[in-house]
Design an enzyme around this catalytic site. Structure first.
Site, PDB file in Angstrom:
ATOM      1  N   SER A  25      35.727  37.175  26.501  1.00  0.00           N
ATOM      2  CA  SER A  25      37.150  36.818  26.484  1.00  0.00           C
ATOM      3  C   SER A  25      37.435  35.687  25.510  1.00  0.00           C
ATOM      4  O   SER A  25      36.605  34.797  25.300  1.00  0.00           O
ATOM      5  CB  SER A  25      37.577  36.395  27.895  1.00  0.00           C
ATOM      6  OG  SER A  25      38.851  35.794  27.891  1.00  0.00           O
TER       7      SER A  25
ATOM      8  N   GLU B  57      39.274  33.375  26.206  1.00  0.00           N
ATOM      9  CA  GLU B  57      39.321  32.159  27.012  1.00  0.00           C
ATOM     10  C   GLU B  57      38.045  31.340  26.875  1.00  0.00           C
ATOM     11  O   GLU B  57      38.014  30.171  27.247  1.00  0.00           O
ATOM     12  CB  GLU B  57      39.574  32.504  28.477  1.00  0.00           C
ATOM     13  CG  GLU B  57      40.971  32.999  28.783  1.00  0.00           C
ATOM     14  CD  GLU B  57      42.025  31.895  28.703  1.00  0.00           C
ATOM     15  OE1 GLU B  57      41.695  30.730  28.979  1.00  0.00           O
ATOM     16  OE2 GLU B  57      43.185  32.213  28.370  1.00  0.00           O
TER      17      GLU B  57
ATOM     18  N   TYR C   4      37.190  30.645  34.878  1.00  0.00           N
ATOM     19  CA  TYR C   4      37.094  31.991  34.321  1.00  0.00           C
ATOM     20  C   TYR C   4      36.436  31.955  32.944  1.00  0.00           C
ATOM     21  O   TYR C   4      35.513  32.735  32.654  1.00  0.00           O
ATOM     22  CB  TYR C   4      38.481  32.623  34.221  1.00  0.00           C
ATOM     23  CG  TYR C   4      38.500  33.912  33.438  1.00  0.00           C
ATOM     24  CD1 TYR C   4      37.973  35.086  33.974  1.00  0.00           C
ATOM     25  CD2 TYR C   4      39.038  33.965  32.148  1.00  0.00           C
ATOM     26  CE1 TYR C   4      37.977  36.267  33.254  1.00  0.00           C
ATOM     27  CE2 TYR C   4      39.047  35.141  31.428  1.00  0.00           C
ATOM     28  CZ  TYR C   4      38.515  36.293  31.984  1.00  0.00           C
ATOM     29  OH  TYR C   4      38.511  37.456  31.251  1.00  0.00           O
TER      30      TYR C   4
END
Length: 328
Positions: free
Chosen positions: A129, A131, A153
């Protein structure tokens, strides 16, 4: 000639449903891992794949149970495995970091280990990801940009990325990670900000809501279409050698721009309905994410096809159609 067999974790999610459709169109034998409770409530938990249930095979297993994943891999013996399942809602990861880290990290380790033991020739894809970049060191971000995750996450995805690379280098497995930037569709979960925006705009247009409460409108993201991005996943596993790729659009738009476009599509003035709510701000905000997909373009011959405005319009039109169905 033997049909290619693919195993998808997270097949009931946005990406899993689009990927299953793509693989079926290419003649694959498609298997998916779902939680046992999904079979007990198929109307709600299997809605994204309801139209293809007769064409795929589902197996009950849990990312928190190595034995259940081992048994599925032993039974299916897949040629390709796409590990998409995770606790992927960033805001929730702050509320329950323990389960996010446990599910995302251990689940990745378990499925990698099961493949190593029972299907070592299987090609493996890990859903990394954007992120992971978090507090970015450079813009745009590419495969060489260092990680600075700003959420549990994001941290869990860095761990999964490292596990995938470790299995590739230690056991010579064909293991790839796709560092996918934000990708949306009409199948996006309602808890994600993009779907919250488009579904609420549709509700306001239909007279079933009046206000949309949001957090930071200045956060900027690189938004693409999920249907484009699953094609990149498949292409990664068709290469001669495993590698990691950033998949993005190389464009960035603020949450406010997304709101403006969504309400414009619904024929509304967003300023009449949007309320800023501090409770929706993250404890550690990620201000800007923008991906450089040059490597994917060169090596995979991949490019995004759906543009930002078309993506937002697609989502709003779909949600407005759902609202219209409720009024029939």
């Amino acid at each position: 000639m033997k049909r290619q067999c693919a195993l998808i974790t997270g097949i009931t999610g946005q990406d899993g449903s689009y990927l299953a459709e793509l693989l079926l169109s290419k003649g694959y034998d498609v298997h998916g891992i779902v939680r046992r409770v999904a079979f007990e409530d198929p109307e709600h938990r299997l809605w994204r794949i309801k139209h293809i249930l007769d064409k795929i095979t589902l197996h009950a297993a849990s990312l928190e149970s190595y034995a259940s994943l081992y048994n599925v891999v032993e039974k299916v013996k897949p040629d390709e495995c796409y590990h998409l399942a995770s606790q992927s809602f960033v805001s929730y990861s702050f509320e329950d970091a323990f389960s996010t880290l446990n599910t995302n990290i251990n689940g990745t380790l378990y499925i990698l280990s099961a493949i190593k033991e029972r299907a070592p020739e299987c090609k493996f894809y890990f859903a990394a990801s954007s992120e992971m970049f978090g507090k970015v060191k450079e813009t745009p971000q590419n495969e060489d940009t260092s990680f600075y995750p700003r959420s549990p996450y994001g941290i869990s995805k860095v761990a999964g990325f490292d596990l995938t690379r470790n299995y590739r280098e230690s056991y010579e497995m064909f293991a790839c990670s796709g560092i996918l930037f934000n990708h949306e569709s009409p199948r996006r979960g309602f808890e994600f900000v993009t779907r919250k925006i488009t579904s609420t705009a549709a509700k306001i247009k239909a007279g079933r809501a009046d206000k949309l409460r949001l957090g930071n409108l200045e956060a900027k993201r690189d938004w693409g279409f999920a249907g484009d991005y699953v094609r990149a996943m498949w292409l990664m596993l068709q290469q001669d050698k495993p590698d990691d790729y950033v998949i993005a659009t190389d464009e960035t738009h603020s949450v406010q721009e997304f709101v403006e476009q969504a309400f414009k599509c619904a024929g509304l003035n967003w300023e009449d309905h949007v309320v800023i709510d501090q409770t929706f701000y993250r404890p550690a905000e990620v201000k800007l994410l923008q991906g450089d997909y040059a490597k994917g373009k060169m090596k995979l011959d991949w490019e995004p096809e759906v543009k930002f405005n078309d993506l937002v319009r697609m989502m709003v039109v779909s949600d407005m159609q759902k609202e219209a169905m409720l009024n029939l």
